[in-house]
Design an enzyme around this catalytic site. Structure first.
Site, mmCIF file in Angstrom:
data_model
loop_
_atom_site.group_PDB
_atom_site.id
_atom_site.type_symbol
_atom_site.label_atom_id
_atom_site.label_comp_id
_atom_site.label_asym_id
_atom_site.label_seq_id
_atom_site.Cartn_x
_atom_site.Cartn_y
_atom_site.Cartn_z
ATOM 1 N N ARG A 106 0.862 -1.191 0.000
ATOM 2 C CA ARG A 106 0.000 0.000 0.000
ATOM 3 C C ARG A 106 0.888 1.228 0.000
ATOM 4 O O ARG A 106 1.785 1.348 0.841
ATOM 5 C CB ARG A 106 -0.911 0.033 1.236
ATOM 6 C CG ARG A 106 -1.529 1.419 1.463
ATOM 7 C CD ARG A 106 -2.572 1.494 2.557
ATOM 8 N NE ARG A 106 -3.800 0.841 2.161
ATOM 9 C CZ ARG A 106 -4.969 1.028 2.754
ATOM 10 N NH1 ARG A 106 -5.070 1.851 3.778
ATOM 11 N NH2 ARG A 106 -6.038 0.387 2.344
ATOM 12 N N HIS A 133 -7.628 0.791 -6.070
ATOM 13 C CA HIS A 133 -7.785 0.025 -4.822
ATOM 14 C C HIS A 133 -8.486 -1.301 -5.169
ATOM 15 O O HIS A 133 -9.639 -1.520 -4.835
ATOM 16 C CB HIS A 133 -8.628 0.849 -3.828
ATOM 17 C CG HIS A 133 -8.572 0.354 -2.419
ATOM 18 N ND1 HIS A 133 -7.754 -0.683 -2.009
ATOM 19 C CD2 HIS A 133 -9.259 0.747 -1.311
ATOM 20 C CE1 HIS A 133 -7.938 -0.884 -0.709
ATOM 21 N NE2 HIS A 133 -8.841 -0.043 -0.263
ATOM 22 N N GLN A 136 -10.383 -3.879 -2.706
ATOM 23 C CA GLN A 136 -11.679 -3.337 -2.250
ATOM 24 C C GLN A 136 -12.794 -3.693 -3.243
ATOM 25 O O GLN A 136 -13.944 -3.914 -2.860
ATOM 26 C CB GLN A 136 -11.553 -1.817 -2.107
ATOM 27 C CG GLN A 136 -12.814 -1.091 -1.677
ATOM 28 C CD GLN A 136 -13.067 -1.152 -0.174
ATOM 29 O OE1 GLN A 136 -12.171 -0.931 0.629
ATOM 30 N NE2 GLN A 136 -14.298 -1.447 0.209
ATOM 31 N N ASP A 229 -16.904 8.118 -0.783
ATOM 32 C CA ASP A 229 -15.621 7.935 -0.098
ATOM 33 C C ASP A 229 -15.246 9.295 0.474
ATOM 34 O O ASP A 229 -15.871 10.319 0.140
ATOM 35 C CB ASP A 229 -14.586 7.444 -1.140
ATOM 36 C CG ASP A 229 -13.189 7.258 -0.569
ATOM 37 O OD1 ASP A 229 -13.049 7.096 0.658
ATOM 38 O OD2 ASP A 229 -12.218 7.270 -1.369
ATOM 39 N N CYS A 270 -16.217 2.664 1.322
ATOM 40 C CA CYS A 270 -15.070 1.784 1.607
ATOM 41 C C CYS A 270 -14.586 1.930 3.043
ATOM 42 O O CYS A 270 -13.940 1.027 3.564
ATOM 43 C CB CYS A 270 -13.948 2.073 0.624
ATOM 44 S SG CYS A 270 -13.453 3.807 0.597
ATOM 45 N N ARG A 315 -14.042 -7.533 3.043
ATOM 46 C CA ARG A 315 -12.639 -7.295 2.680
ATOM 47 C C ARG A 315 -11.799 -8.522 3.020
ATOM 48 O O ARG A 315 -10.922 -8.916 2.255
ATOM 49 C CB ARG A 315 -12.080 -6.082 3.450
ATOM 50 C CG ARG A 315 -12.697 -4.731 3.116
ATOM 51 C CD ARG A 315 -12.514 -4.310 1.689
ATOM 52 N NE ARG A 315 -11.120 -4.394 1.257
ATOM 53 C CZ ARG A 315 -10.146 -3.554 1.623
ATOM 54 N NH1 ARG A 315 -10.397 -2.536 2.411
ATOM 55 N NH2 ARG A 315 -8.909 -3.708 1.181
HETATM 56 N N1 NVA Z 1 -9.679 7.391 -1.145
HETATM 57 C C1 NVA Z 1 -9.308 6.906 0.158
HETATM 58 C C2 NVA Z 1 -9.622 5.446 0.284
HETATM 59 C C3 NVA Z 1 -9.364 4.852 1.635
HETATM 60 C C4 NVA Z 1 -9.665 3.390 1.707
HETATM 61 C C5 NVA Z 1 -7.831 7.184 0.402
HETATM 62 O O1 NVA Z 1 -7.034 6.953 -0.506
HETATM 63 O O2 NVA Z 1 -7.494 7.650 1.471
HETATM 64 N N1 CP Z 2 -11.204 0.546 2.987
HETATM 65 C C1 CP Z 2 -9.907 0.483 3.375
HETATM 66 O O1 CP Z 2 -8.991 0.242 2.581
HETATM 67 O O2 CP Z 2 -9.727 0.664 4.698
HETATM 68 P P1 CP Z 2 -8.309 0.829 5.432
HETATM 69 O O3 CP Z 2 -7.702 2.112 4.948
HETATM 70 O O4 CP Z 2 -8.641 0.836 6.893
HETATM 71 O O5 CP Z 2 -7.444 -0.345 5.063
#
Ligand code: NVA
Ligand code: CP
Length: 328
Positions: A106, A133, A136, A229, A270, A315
Site C-alpha cells: 500500500r 484500490h 476493495q 468515499d 469503503c 474485505r
Molecule cells: N480514497 C481513500 C480510500 C481509503 C480506503 C484514500 O485513498 O485515502
Molecule cells: N477501505 C480500506 O482500505 O480501509 P483501510 O484504509 O482501513 O485499510
C-alpha cells in the site's frame, strides 16, 4: 480458472470471467469460515505486508486471511524498513521475493507497485495506491451480489471525488461486469478522460454504461447503489479540505439522495468515513468549517439501507480469495 502466480495490481489486468471467479471464490471461502471448516491450504507459506500509508481494514484482512490459510505474516511499516530511503523498490523487490511467497503493498503512485511486481518474482497484491484500490473491488462486488442478487445491469452511482483510487477502480469494475456506472459529482472531480475512454470501450463489450453527470436528481434517480468515499484522501494536503467542501457539498450523500434513489437502494462506503464528530479530523473540520458530517450524513450511514459493515467484513473474505487464487 488458473490465476496462480499472477499479480493483483488493478482490475484492468483481469477479464470479466476472472473477476467473477474471484467474487464467487470469496463467497465460498466466507461460507467455509462461517461453517467452521478449516482451510489452512497454504500452510508453510510466508507473506510480507508493506504499508506506506495507514490502514485498519486492509491490514487486518490480510493478516486474518493469511492466518486462516495457514500462512505467516511479516508487517513492514515505512518507519521500520529501508524502503524508499536507503533501498530502491527494485532492490527491495528482489530481496523480499527471495524470502516471501507473496507481497502486499500500500502506498502512493501505481508505478511503485507495478515496479515491485516487475522485480519480485512472486505475486504482488495492491493494497491501495493513489490510482487504484483493487482488493476493495472484490469485496464491494461480493457485497452487492449478496444484497441485490445480481451485478449485470445494476445502476451504481459514485458521488464525491471520482478521479481518485475509489472512483477509478469502481468505474473499471462496473465496466468489466456489465453495470451502469454513474459518476455524479462536480466536473472537476470526474475521472480522467483517458480512463473514461478505456472503460467505455470495455463497456461496449460487456453491456455496461459509463455516465458522468453534475445533476444529482437525474444521476441518483432509481439507483441500486449509492457509493461515496472521503473527499480528501491519504497523502493529500490538509489545505485541500476547503475547496473540497465548497465543491463537493452538493454531492454529499444524505436522505434526499437516498429517497431519490428509492427504498431498495443500498448505501456503500469503503471506510473510514467522516459521518460524525467522533474522529480527530472530523472535529478539526467542524472547528474550521462548522460541518458535523462530511461526505455522508450520520442518518444515512446508520440507516437500514447502509451495508458498510458487511462490506468491511467482506474485505477479509475477498483478500483471502485473491491470495488463495494467486498462490495455491
Ligand atoms: N480514497 C481513500 C480510500 C481509503 C480506503 C484514500 O485513498 O485515502
Ligand atoms: N477501505 C480500506 O482500505 O480501509 P483501510 O484504509 O482501513 O485499510
Amino acid at each position: 480458472m488458473n490465476l496462480k502466480g499472477r499479480n493483483f495490481l488493478k482490475l484492468l489486468d483481469f477479464t470479466s470471467e476472472e473477476i467473477t471467479y474471484l467474487i464467487d471464490l470469496s463467497a465460498e471461502l466466507k461460507q467455509k469460515k462461517k461453517q467452521g471448516i478449516f482451510h489452512e491450504e497454504l500452510k508453510g507459506k510466508n507473506i510480507a505486508l508493506i504499508f506506506e500509508k495507514t490502514s485498519t481494514r486492509t491490514r487486518c484482512s490480510f493478516e486474518v486471511a493469511a492466518h486462516d490459510l495457514g500462512m505467516h505474516v511479516t508487517y513492514l511499516d515505512p518507519s521500520g524498513s529501508q524502503i524508499g530511503k536507503k533501498e530502491s523498490i527494485k532492490d527491495t523487490a528482489r530481496v523480499l521475493g527471495r524470502m516471501f511467497d507473496g507481497i502486499e503493498y500500500r502506498g502512493f503512485g501505481q508505478g511503485i507497485v507495478e515496479e515491485l511486481a516487475k522485480y519480485a518474482g512472486v505475486p504482488v497484491w495492491n493494497g491501495l495506491t493513489n490510482e487504484f484500490h483493487p482488493t476493495q473491488m472484490i469485496a464491494d462486488m461480493l457485497t452487492i451480489k449478496e444484497k441485490l442478487r445480481r451485478l449485470q445491469g445494476v445502476k451504481f452511482v459514485y458521488m464525491g471525488d471520482a478521479r481518485y483510487n475509489m472512483g477509478n477502480s469502481l468505474m473499471v469494475t462496473c465496466a468489466k461486469l456489465g453495470m451502469d456506472f454513474v459518476a455524479c459529482t462536480s466536473k472537476t472531480y470526474f475521472p480522467e478522460q483517458k480512463l473514461v475512454d478505456t472503460c467505455r470501450k470495455i463497456a461496449s463489450e460487456t453491456g455496461a454504461s459509463i455516465t458522468l453527470t453534475e445533476n444529482v436528481e437525474e444521476g441518483t434517480k432509481n439507483a441500486d447503489v449509492i457509493y461515496t468515499d472521503v473527499w480528501v484522501s491519504m497523502g493529500e494536503p490538509e489545505e485541500a479540505w476547503e475547496e473540497r467542501i465548497r465543491e463537493l457539498m452538493p454531492y454529499q450523500v444524505n436522505k434526499k439522495v437516498m429517497d431519490n434513489a428509492g427504498e431498495t437502494a443500498i448505501f456503500m462506503h469503503c471506510l473510514p468515513s467522516f459521518h460524525n464528530l467522533e474522529t480527530a479530523i472530523g472535529r478539526q473540520v467542524y472547528e474550521k468549517f462548522g460541518l458535523t458530517q462530511i461526505e455522508v450524513t450520520d442518518e444515512v450511514f446508520e440507516s437500514s439501507q447502509s451495508v458498510v459493515f458487511d462490506e468491511a467484513e467482506n474485505r477479509m473474505h475477498s483478500i483471502k480469495a485473491i491470495m488463495y487464487a494467486t498462490l495455491k
